[in-house]
Design a protein around this motif. Structure first.
Motif, PDB file in Angstrom:
ATOM      1  N   ILE A 134       0.740  -1.154  -0.026  1.00  0.00           N
ATOM      2  CA  ILE A 134       0.118  -0.014   0.000  1.00  0.00           C
ATOM      3  C   ILE A 134       0.962   1.237  -0.018  1.00  0.00           C
ATOM      4  CG2 ILE A 134      -1.853   1.143   1.259  1.00  0.00           C
ATOM      5  CD1 ILE A 134      -2.749  -1.586   2.461  1.00  0.00           C
ATOM      6  N   LEU A 135       1.930   1.165   0.720  1.00  0.00           N
ATOM      7  CA  LEU A 135       2.887   2.368   0.601  1.00  0.00           C
ATOM      8  C   LEU A 135       3.365   2.684  -0.725  1.00  0.00           C
ATOM      9  CD1 LEU A 135       5.057   1.678   4.254  1.00  0.00           C
ATOM     10  CD2 LEU A 135       3.132   3.556   3.662  1.00  0.00           C
ATOM     11  N   GLU A 136       3.813   1.585  -1.132  1.00  0.00           N
ATOM     12  CA  GLU A 136       4.229   1.713  -2.793  1.00  0.00           C
ATOM     13  C   GLU A 136       3.343   2.160  -3.603  1.00  0.00           C
ATOM     14  OE1 GLU A 136       6.754   2.098  -5.871  1.00  0.00           O
ATOM     15  OE2 GLU A 136       7.362   1.597  -3.584  1.00  0.00           O
ATOM     16  N   ALA A 137       1.997   1.773  -3.585  1.00  0.00           N
ATOM     17  CA  ALA A 137       1.011   2.231  -4.558  1.00  0.00           C
ATOM     18  C   ALA A 137       0.533   3.583  -4.180  1.00  0.00           C
ATOM     19  CB  ALA A 137      -0.001   1.092  -4.155  1.00  0.00           C
ATOM     20  N   GLU A 138       0.595   4.019  -2.855  1.00  0.00           N
ATOM     21  CA  GLU A 138       0.000   5.350  -2.665  1.00  0.00           C
ATOM     22  C   GLU A 138       0.980   6.497  -2.630  1.00  0.00           C
ATOM     23  OE1 GLU A 138      -3.337   5.921  -2.736  1.00  0.00           O
ATOM     24  OE2 GLU A 138      -3.653   3.935  -3.077  1.00  0.00           O
ATOM     25  N   VAL A 139       2.195   6.119  -2.126  1.00  0.00           N
ATOM     26  CA  VAL A 139       3.153   7.170  -2.053  1.00  0.00           C
ATOM     27  C   VAL A 139       4.629   6.857  -2.714  1.00  0.00           C
ATOM     28  CG1 VAL A 139       2.212   8.364  -0.161  1.00  0.00           C
ATOM     29  CG2 VAL A 139       3.930   6.428   0.112  1.00  0.00           C
ATOM     30  N   GLY A 140       4.826   5.453  -3.295  1.00  0.00           N
ATOM     31  CA  GLY A 140       5.844   5.560  -4.054  1.00  0.00           C
ATOM     32  C   GLY A 140       6.098   6.322  -5.126  1.00  0.00           C
ATOM     33  N   GLY A 141       7.205   6.954  -5.262  1.00  0.00           N
ATOM     34  CA  GLY A 141       7.657   7.753  -6.390  1.00  0.00           C
ATOM     35  C   GLY A 141       7.317   9.346  -6.197  1.00  0.00           C
ATOM     36  N   THR A 142       6.600   9.580  -5.094  1.00  0.00           N
ATOM     37  CA  THR A 142       6.191  10.643  -4.878  1.00  0.00           C
ATOM     38  C   THR A 142       7.126  11.705  -4.039  1.00  0.00           C
ATOM     39  OG1 THR A 142       5.402  10.651  -2.626  1.00  0.00           O
ATOM     40  CG2 THR A 142       3.826   9.817  -4.516  1.00  0.00           C
ATOM     41  N   GLY A 143       8.330  11.080  -3.701  1.00  0.00           N
ATOM     42  CA  GLY A 143       9.311  11.912  -2.832  1.00  0.00           C
ATOM     43  C   GLY A 143       8.858  12.146  -1.458  1.00  0.00           C
ATOM     44  N   LEU A 144       7.554  11.907  -1.076  1.00  0.00           N
ATOM     45  CA  LEU A 144       6.956  12.364   0.243  1.00  0.00           C
ATOM     46  C   LEU A 144       7.172  11.475   1.241  1.00  0.00           C
ATOM     47  CD1 LEU A 144       3.379  12.919  -1.097  1.00  0.00           C
ATOM     48  CD2 LEU A 144       4.936  14.664  -0.685  1.00  0.00           C
ATOM     49  N   ALA A 145       7.769  10.234   1.076  1.00  0.00           N
ATOM     50  CA  ALA A 145       8.117   9.282   2.144  1.00  0.00           C
ATOM     51  C   ALA A 145       8.977   8.380   1.933  1.00  0.00           C
ATOM     52  CB  ALA A 145       6.867   8.720   2.764  1.00  0.00           C
ATOM     53  N   THR A 146       9.684   7.658   2.664  1.00  0.00           N
ATOM     54  CA  THR A 146      10.531   6.419   2.440  1.00  0.00           C
ATOM     55  C   THR A 146      10.137   5.606   3.620  1.00  0.00           C
ATOM     56  OG1 THR A 146      12.374   7.293   3.741  1.00  0.00           O
ATOM     57  CG2 THR A 146      12.477   7.612   1.338  1.00  0.00           C
ATOM     58  N   TRP A 147      10.440   4.113   3.593  1.00  0.00           N
ATOM     59  CA  TRP A 147      10.133   3.366   4.601  1.00  0.00           C
ATOM     60  C   TRP A 147      11.061   2.110   4.456  1.00  0.00           C
ATOM     61  CZ3 TRP A 147       7.058   4.813   0.407  1.00  0.00           C
ATOM     62  CH2 TRP A 147       6.925   4.021  -0.422  1.00  0.00           C
ATOM     63  N   THR A 148      11.135   1.422   5.588  1.00  0.00           N
ATOM     64  CA  THR A 148      11.990   0.187   5.617  1.00  0.00           C
ATOM     65  C   THR A 148      11.231  -1.010   5.335  1.00  0.00           C
ATOM     66  OG1 THR A 148      11.303  -0.148   8.142  1.00  0.00           O
ATOM     67  CG2 THR A 148      13.359   1.226   7.668  1.00  0.00           C
ATOM     68  N   ASP A 149      12.014  -2.013   4.902  1.00  0.00           N
ATOM     69  CA  ASP A 149      11.495  -3.352   4.566  1.00  0.00           C
ATOM     70  C   ASP A 149      12.198  -4.518   5.451  1.00  0.00           C
ATOM     71  OD1 ASP A 149      10.488  -5.793   3.418  1.00  0.00           O
ATOM     72  OD2 ASP A 149      11.108  -5.371   1.455  1.00  0.00           O
ATOM     73  N   PRO A 150      11.711  -4.647   6.664  1.00  0.00           N
ATOM     74  CA  PRO A 150      12.708  -5.155   7.635  1.00  0.00           C
ATOM     75  C   PRO A 150      12.579  -6.679   7.392  1.00  0.00           C
ATOM     76  CG  PRO A 150      10.597  -4.553   8.667  1.00  0.00           C
ATOM     77  CD  PRO A 150      10.733  -4.053   7.344  1.00  0.00           C
ATOM     78  N   LYS A 151      13.519  -7.424   7.934  1.00  0.00           N
ATOM     79  CA  LYS A 151      13.737  -9.059   7.597  1.00  0.00           C
ATOM     80  C   LYS A 151      13.344  -9.647   8.910  1.00  0.00           C
ATOM     81  CE  LYS A 151      17.569  -9.140   4.658  1.00  0.00           C
ATOM     82  NZ  LYS A 151      19.232  -9.601   4.164  1.00  0.00           N
ATOM     83  N   GLY A 152      12.836  -8.550  10.131  1.00  0.00           N
ATOM     84  CA  GLY A 152      12.458  -9.541  11.281  1.00  0.00           C
ATOM     85  C   GLY A 152      11.966  -8.352  12.203  1.00  0.00           C
ATOM     86  N   GLY A 153      11.704  -8.704  13.374  1.00  0.00           N
ATOM     87  CA  GLY A 153      11.054  -7.840  14.108  1.00  0.00           C
ATOM     88  C   GLY A 153       9.556  -7.490  14.132  1.00  0.00           C
ATOM     89  N   TYR A 154       9.211  -6.439  14.540  1.00  0.00           N
ATOM     90  CA  TYR A 154       7.685  -6.039  14.596  1.00  0.00           C
ATOM     91  C   TYR A 154       7.189  -4.765  14.098  1.00  0.00           C
ATOM     92  CZ  TYR A 154       5.424  -9.844  17.309  1.00  0.00           C
ATOM     93  OH  TYR A 154       4.735 -10.792  17.486  1.00  0.00           O
ATOM     94  N   PHE A 155       8.435  -4.133  13.375  1.00  0.00           N
ATOM     95  CA  PHE A 155       8.032  -2.684  12.872  1.00  0.00           C
ATOM     96  C   PHE A 155       8.396  -2.057  11.738  1.00  0.00           C
ATOM     97  CE2 PHE A 155       8.369  -2.682  17.824  1.00  0.00           C
ATOM     98  CZ  PHE A 155       7.428  -2.364  17.979  1.00  0.00           C
ATOM     99  N   ILE A 156       7.796  -1.122  11.012  1.00  0.00           N
ATOM    100  CA  ILE A 156       8.101  -0.606   9.810  1.00  0.00           C
ATOM    101  C   ILE A 156       8.461   0.748  10.207  1.00  0.00           C
ATOM    102  CG2 ILE A 156       7.480   0.137   7.529  1.00  0.00           C
ATOM    103  CD1 ILE A 156       5.903  -2.503   7.116  1.00  0.00           C
ATOM    104  N   THR A 157       9.467   1.381   9.814  1.00  0.00           N
ATOM    105  CA  THR A 157       9.703   2.928   9.902  1.00  0.00           C
ATOM    106  C   THR A 157       9.141   3.598   8.720  1.00  0.00           C
ATOM    107  OG1 THR A 157      11.468   2.576  11.529  1.00  0.00           O
ATOM    108  CG2 THR A 157      11.423   4.886  10.453  1.00  0.00           C
ATOM    109  N   LEU A 158       8.231   4.576   8.954  1.00  0.00           N
ATOM    110  CA  LEU A 158       7.996   5.567   7.908  1.00  0.00           C
ATOM    111  C   LEU A 158       8.592   6.785   8.160  1.00  0.00           C
ATOM    112  CD1 LEU A 158       6.011   5.959   5.429  1.00  0.00           C
ATOM    113  CD2 LEU A 158       4.290   6.801   7.059  1.00  0.00           C
TER     114      LEU A 158
END
Length: 423
Positions: A323-347
């Motif tokens: 959803i992040l990629e579909a809605e804000v990907g390529g806009t330059g408005l945000a970046t986010w992590t793609d973790p290999k483990g744990g419980y969180f995504i940083t936006l």
């Protein structure tokens, strides 16, 4: 269109999407990384244990007092995942945070191995805090009056040039918080070089401690089981055997509120902790420790159980990323992590926008972790980091929430860009 007219068109669309979001009257919560009910259900057999088998493998009557060190069979199961020799691992109550809190309190009130005096007798006590980091670590320091010094995180762990400089020049810097595997919230795992430098670095304080919160030791989100270096062995190898306190728990393995917390350290540190614990408890809940040992059986059982968790968690993380990629990907408005483990995504949104995104989301019925929670005293100097916790909502609720968050990101981001253009 790439100028103000294009930005205004994007903002207008975002305003329309946001108005529709508010009209939906949602009530969704993404604030904490709690296991969902179906994850807790994976451990339901615990409720029938230990049955009539109340004696441990060493014939300890778990119903009675005593046994501060905890049941050996459970310590054997977690010795490998936590990288702590069995004799140097303590199994305690249900919370590793409690052990971290108590370790700091004990350091304040009793002399640590290698220390000249109690911390409470010293004029200033400070801890290094890699940021973004875990808000509850910061909360413990704040409660005890420990000064917090932010240190930037890299994709390998804390910025070691900064860490080494600060610990070498100031004896009042007594420790550093570390979540070394799948860190909260970025999902970074410390490189071997970072672990080695933490273990080897000269420190002005002889009683400097690494608070090694290995909360996500077995919490993988991919087929790869990321491994990190053994901090206790590294510290001992560099002549600093007392430097590291290792913490872990079963809180996101079995029942979040009825798990077992662990403390691992050098023999001298373990003796110090147990001596202090003896003043506040006659022993942990050994019945709970026994049922965990019976349920998990061995280290392989832990990994097999965590594979079941991964099967439930991975689709939720994938949904957020999609959803992040579909809605804000390529806009330059945000970046986010793609973790290999744990419980969180940083936006990470545009500087100066995180608090407003969180506010707009709350007005639309979507509650996020407060902006700034990833920094000491809740103050993110860039006002850019938002922690996303995908685990607790149902898949349907999660998709609604993340779609709503992206609407807020677009609205606030385009408003900022327009304002910047106007100025």
């Amino acid at each position: 269109m790439s100028g103000p007219e294009a930005l205004a068109a994007h903002r207008d669309r975002a305003q329309q999407d946001y108005a529709e979001l508010v009209e939906r009257g949602l009530s969704l919560d993404l604030t904490r990384g709690k296991p969902a009910a179906d994850q807790l259900d994976l451990s339901a057999p615990l409720l029938a244990l230990p049955g009539e088998t109340y004696r441990s493998a060493e014939s300890v009557d778990t119903r009675n007092y005593g046994g501060l060190h905890g049941l050996r069979e459970l310590r054997e199961i977690f010795s490998g995942p936590l990288q702590v020799p069995v004799e140097q691992l303590v199994a305690a109550g249900n919370s590793s945070l409690e052990l971290m809190h108590d370790s700091l309190v004990h350091a304040m009130l009793s002399v640590l191995p290698g220390a000249a005096s109690r911390w409470v007798e010293q004029e200033r006590i400070a801890f290094l805090c890699p940021v973004p980091g875990y808000d509850r670590h910061f909360g413990v320091c704040e409660r005890l009056g420990i000064e917090m010094i932010p240190v930037p995180m890299t994709d390998q762990g804390p910025d070691m040039d900064t860490v080494e400089r600060l610990v070498a020049e100031d004896a009042s810097v007594k420790g550093i918080w570390c979540v070394p595997k799948y860190s909260n919230p970025d999902g970074v795992s410390y490189s071997d070089e970072v672990v080695d430098r933490l273990a080897a670095m000269p420190t002005a304080a002889p009683d400097f401690r690494i608070f090694w919160d290995n909360a996500y030791a077995v919490h993988h989100l991919t087929d790869e089981r990321v491994a990190i270096a053994d901090v206790l062995a590294a510290c001992a190898g560099h002549g600093h055997p007392d430097r590291a306190f290792v913490f872990g728990s079963t809180s996101k393995i079995t029942f979040a509120g009825s798990g077992v917390g662990f403390f691992g350290a050098s023999p001298d540190n373990v003796a110090w902790l147990l001596g202090n614990l003896a003043k506040r408890t006659i022993g942990p809940d050994k019945v709970n420790q026994l049922r965990h040992a019976l349920f998990l059986k061995d280290e392989a059982g832990v990994h097999a159980h965590m594979d079941l968790h991964r099967a439930k968690l991975r689709p939720k993380f994938d949904a957020v990323l999609r959803i992040l990629e579909a809605e804000v990907g390529g806009t330059g408005l945000a970046t986010w992590t793609d973790p290999k483990g744990g419980y969180f995504i940083t936006l990470k949104v545009l500087d100066g926008c995180a608090r407003e995104v969180v506010r707009r989301a709350a007005d639309a019925g979507i509650v996020l972790t407060p902006a700034g929670a990833t920094h000491p005293h809740g103050q993110d100097p860039d006002d850019a980091v938002i922690r996303i916790a995908p685990s607790f909502p149902t898949p349907e609720e999660l998709e609604q929430a993340i779609a709503g968050v992206t609407a807020c990101v677009r609205l606030v981001g385009y408003e900022k860009l327009l304002a910047d253009t106007a100025s």
